[in-house]
Design a protein around this motif. Structure first.
Motif, PDB file in Angstrom:
ATOM      1  N   GLN A  86     -21.658 -30.103  33.456  1.00 12.18           N
ATOM      2  CA  GLN A  86     -22.362 -29.038  34.181  1.00 12.18           C
ATOM      3  C   GLN A  86     -23.171 -28.170  33.231  1.00 12.18           C
ATOM      4  N   GLN A  87     -22.608 -27.845  32.085  1.00 15.74           N
ATOM      5  CA  GLN A  87     -23.313 -27.017  31.101  1.00 15.74           C
ATOM      6  C   GLN A  87     -24.556 -27.732  30.568  1.00 15.74           C
ATOM      7  N   ALA A  88     -24.410 -29.015  30.254  1.00 17.79           N
ATOM      8  CA  ALA A  88     -25.543 -29.777  29.707  1.00 17.79           C
ATOM      9  C   ALA A  88     -26.654 -29.928  30.742  1.00 17.79           C
ATOM     10  N   VAL A  89     -26.292 -30.232  31.976  1.00 19.42           N
ATOM     11  CA  VAL A  89     -27.285 -30.389  33.039  1.00 19.42           C
ATOM     12  C   VAL A  89     -27.979 -29.057  33.310  1.00 19.42           C
ATOM     13  N   ALA A  90     -27.218 -27.969  33.294  1.00 18.17           N
ATOM     14  CA  ALA A  90     -27.805 -26.639  33.508  1.00 18.17           C
ATOM     15  C   ALA A  90     -28.794 -26.291  32.404  1.00 18.17           C
ATOM     16  N   GLU A  91     -28.426 -26.602  31.156  1.00 18.11           N
ATOM     17  CA  GLU A  91     -29.345 -26.332  30.047  1.00 18.11           C
ATOM     18  C   GLU A  91     -30.609 -27.170  30.182  1.00 18.11           C
ATOM     19  N   SER A  92     -30.455 -28.420  30.601  1.00 18.38           N
ATOM     20  CA  SER A  92     -31.613 -29.291  30.812  1.00 18.38           C
ATOM     21  C   SER A  92     -32.547 -28.691  31.866  1.00 18.38           C
ATOM     22  N   ALA A  93     -31.981 -28.188  32.945  1.00 20.16           N
ATOM     23  CA  ALA A  93     -32.789 -27.579  34.011  1.00 20.16           C
ATOM     24  C   ALA A  93     -33.526 -26.341  33.500  1.00 20.16           C
ATOM     25  N   ARG A  94     -32.854 -25.530  32.679  1.00 23.22           N
ATOM     26  CA  ARG A  94     -33.509 -24.344  32.124  1.00 23.22           C
ATOM     27  C   ARG A  94     -34.659 -24.744  31.209  1.00 23.22           C
ATOM     28  N   LYS A  95     -34.446 -25.778  30.402  1.00 22.68           N
ATOM     29  CA  LYS A  95     -35.512 -26.249  29.514  1.00 22.68           C
ATOM     30  C   LYS A  95     -36.691 -26.782  30.319  1.00 22.68           C
ATOM     31  N   GLN A  96     -36.409 -27.520  31.383  1.00 22.10           N
ATOM     32  CA  GLN A  96     -37.488 -28.048  32.226  1.00 22.10           C
ATOM     33  C   GLN A  96     -38.301 -26.908  32.837  1.00 22.10           C
ATOM     34  N   ALA A  97     -37.609 -25.923  33.367  1.00 20.11           N
ATOM     35  CA  ALA A  97     -38.310 -24.792  33.987  1.00 20.11           C
ATOM     36  C   ALA A  97     -39.168 -24.057  32.964  1.00 20.11           C
ATOM     37  N   THR A  98     -38.660 -23.902  31.765  1.00 21.61           N
ATOM     38  CA  THR A  98     -39.418 -23.223  30.705  1.00 21.61           C
ATOM     39  C   THR A  98     -40.682 -23.999  30.367  1.00 21.61           C
ATOM     40  N   ILE A  99     -40.563 -25.314  30.233  1.00 19.45           N
ATOM     41  CA  ILE A  99     -41.727 -26.143  29.906  1.00 19.45           C
ATOM     42  C   ILE A  99     -42.766 -26.080  31.015  1.00 19.45           C
ATOM     43  N   VAL A 100     -42.332 -26.180  32.256  1.00 21.90           N
ATOM     44  CA  VAL A 100     -43.279 -26.126  33.378  1.00 21.90           C
ATOM     45  C   VAL A 100     -43.976 -24.771  33.403  1.00 21.90           C
ATOM     46  N   GLU A 101     -43.225 -23.697  33.203  1.00 19.11           N
ATOM     47  CA  GLU A 101     -43.846 -22.370  33.191  1.00 19.11           C
ATOM     48  C   GLU A 101     -44.847 -22.232  32.053  1.00 19.11           C
ATOM     49  N   MET A 104     -47.878 -24.354  33.325  1.00 22.13           N
ATOM     50  CA  MET A 104     -48.468 -24.059  34.631  1.00 22.13           C
ATOM     51  C   MET A 104     -48.614 -22.567  34.908  1.00 22.13           C
ATOM     52  N   GLY A 105     -48.061 -21.750  34.059  1.00 17.57           N
ATOM     53  CA  GLY A 105     -48.163 -20.305  34.247  1.00 17.57           C
ATOM     54  C   GLY A 105     -46.859 -19.736  34.761  1.00 17.57           C
ATOM     55  N   ASP A 106     -46.534 -18.547  34.289  1.00 16.46           N
ATOM     56  CA  ASP A 106     -45.265 -17.952  34.687  1.00 16.46           C
ATOM     57  C   ASP A 106     -45.316 -17.297  36.056  1.00 16.46           C
ATOM     58  N   ASP A 107     -46.482 -17.391  36.721  1.00 22.96           N
ATOM     59  CA  ASP A 107     -46.567 -16.848  38.076  1.00 22.96           C
ATOM     60  C   ASP A 107     -45.720 -17.653  39.060  1.00 22.96           C
ATOM     61  N   LEU A 108     -45.237 -18.820  38.643  1.00 23.06           N
ATOM     62  CA  LEU A 108     -44.360 -19.632  39.491  1.00 23.06           C
ATOM     63  C   LEU A 108     -42.931 -19.090  39.499  1.00 23.06           C
ATOM     64  N   ASN A 109     -42.576 -18.319  38.483  1.00 18.52           N
ATOM     65  CA  ASN A 109     -41.234 -17.738  38.353  1.00 18.52           C
ATOM     66  C   ASN A 109     -40.121 -18.785  38.394  1.00 18.52           C
ATOM     67  N   LEU A 110     -40.385 -19.963  37.852  1.00 21.69           N
ATOM     68  CA  LEU A 110     -39.389 -21.036  37.880  1.00 21.69           C
ATOM     69  C   LEU A 110     -38.143 -20.701  37.085  1.00 21.69           C
ATOM     70  N   VAL A 111     -38.329 -20.142  35.904  1.00 22.91           N
ATOM     71  CA  VAL A 111     -37.169 -19.819  35.074  1.00 22.91           C
ATOM     72  C   VAL A 111     -36.285 -18.817  35.808  1.00 22.91           C
ATOM     73  N   ASP A 112     -36.886 -17.809  36.414  1.00 22.75           N
ATOM     74  CA  ASP A 112     -36.105 -16.826  37.164  1.00 22.75           C
ATOM     75  C   ASP A 112     -35.348 -17.485  38.315  1.00 22.75           C
ATOM     76  N   GLN A 113     -36.015 -18.405  39.028  1.00 25.12           N
ATOM     77  CA  GLN A 113     -35.359 -19.099  40.136  1.00 25.12           C
ATOM     78  C   GLN A 113     -34.181 -19.933  39.646  1.00 25.12           C
ATOM     79  N   VAL A 114     -34.375 -20.642  38.542  1.00 23.33           N
ATOM     80  CA  VAL A 114     -33.301 -21.465  37.982  1.00 23.33           C
ATOM     81  C   VAL A 114     -32.146 -20.574  37.536  1.00 23.33           C
ATOM     82  N   LEU A 115     -32.462 -19.474  36.852  1.00 24.86           N
ATOM     83  CA  LEU A 115     -31.405 -18.577  36.377  1.00 24.86           C
ATOM     84  C   LEU A 115     -30.631 -17.956  37.540  1.00 24.86           C
TER      85      LEU A 115
END
Length: 190
Positions: A86-101, A104-115
């Motif tokens: 769970q920890q590894a998958v969660a970290e992977s999701a956070r990294k993905q959201a950071t890369i997309v932001e 693509m711009g932080d106006d998507l607020n992906l990292v905030d949504q993931v967190l």
């Protein structure tokens, strides 16, 4: 008539500016896909007896146990393994959201949504999740330089197997996990 013409020119300029913005974002998608395909998130249990590596889309790439892990009772080993996954998958999701932001711009607020989602799932706060994310980004290079004291036993591959070169990522049209992630990200139905 001159005022109407100026208004039309201003609207056209605004339209062209929006097109340039879209072009810039599309140009960065290739780089983003490359970065997403190389994501690797490593998590270890609190006693460091279990280590899990998650890749793009949270795919489990490797699982390692130390000799201490093999001495655990089955239910304790299972709990440590599930928690570490769970920890590894969660970290992977956070990294993905950071890369997309980043692309693509932080106006998507992906990292905030993931967190926010992960804070709910893990029973913690967004601030604690953000602190964990900041800690991961600053401590990861130092941790990678240290020698691991893990056993070379791997659940997913034999330690005696020679290392094979990693295959190159499939073309974008093949429907990779990253492509599905991006499709779902931009799908208006979600």
């Amino acid at each position: 008539m001159s005022a109407e013409f100026e208004q039309l020119v201003a609207q056209f300029d605004q339209f062209q500016s929006q097109l340039r913005n879209v072009d810039d974002r599309l140009a960065s998608i290739g780089g983003m896909q490359d970065e997403l395909s190389r994501i690797e998130a490593t998590a270890s249990s609190s006693d460091r007896s279990v280590t899990v590596v998650a890749g793009p889309g949270g795919a489990i790439m490797d699982v390692k146990f130390t000799e201490d892990a093999l001495r655990l009772r089955p239910d304790a080993l299972s709990a440590a393994l599930m928690s570490t996954i769970q920890q590894a998958v969660a970290e992977s999701a956070r990294k993905q959201a950071t890369i997309v932001e980043e692309h693509m711009g932080d106006d998507l607020n992906l990292v905030d949504q993931v967190l926010e989602t992960q804070a709910d799932l893990f029973g913690t706060t967004v601030e604690e999740m953000r602190a964990r994310m900041d800690e991961e980004s600053t401590s990861r290079p130092a941790a990678e330089q240290q020698s691991d004291d893990y056993s070379e036993r791997s659940v997913l591959k034999s330690a005696d197997e020679p290392q094979r070169p990693q295959p190159s990522p499939p073309p974008a049209s093949s429907g990779s996990d990253g492509d599905r992630f991006l499709k779902n990200l931009f799908d208006d139905d979600h």
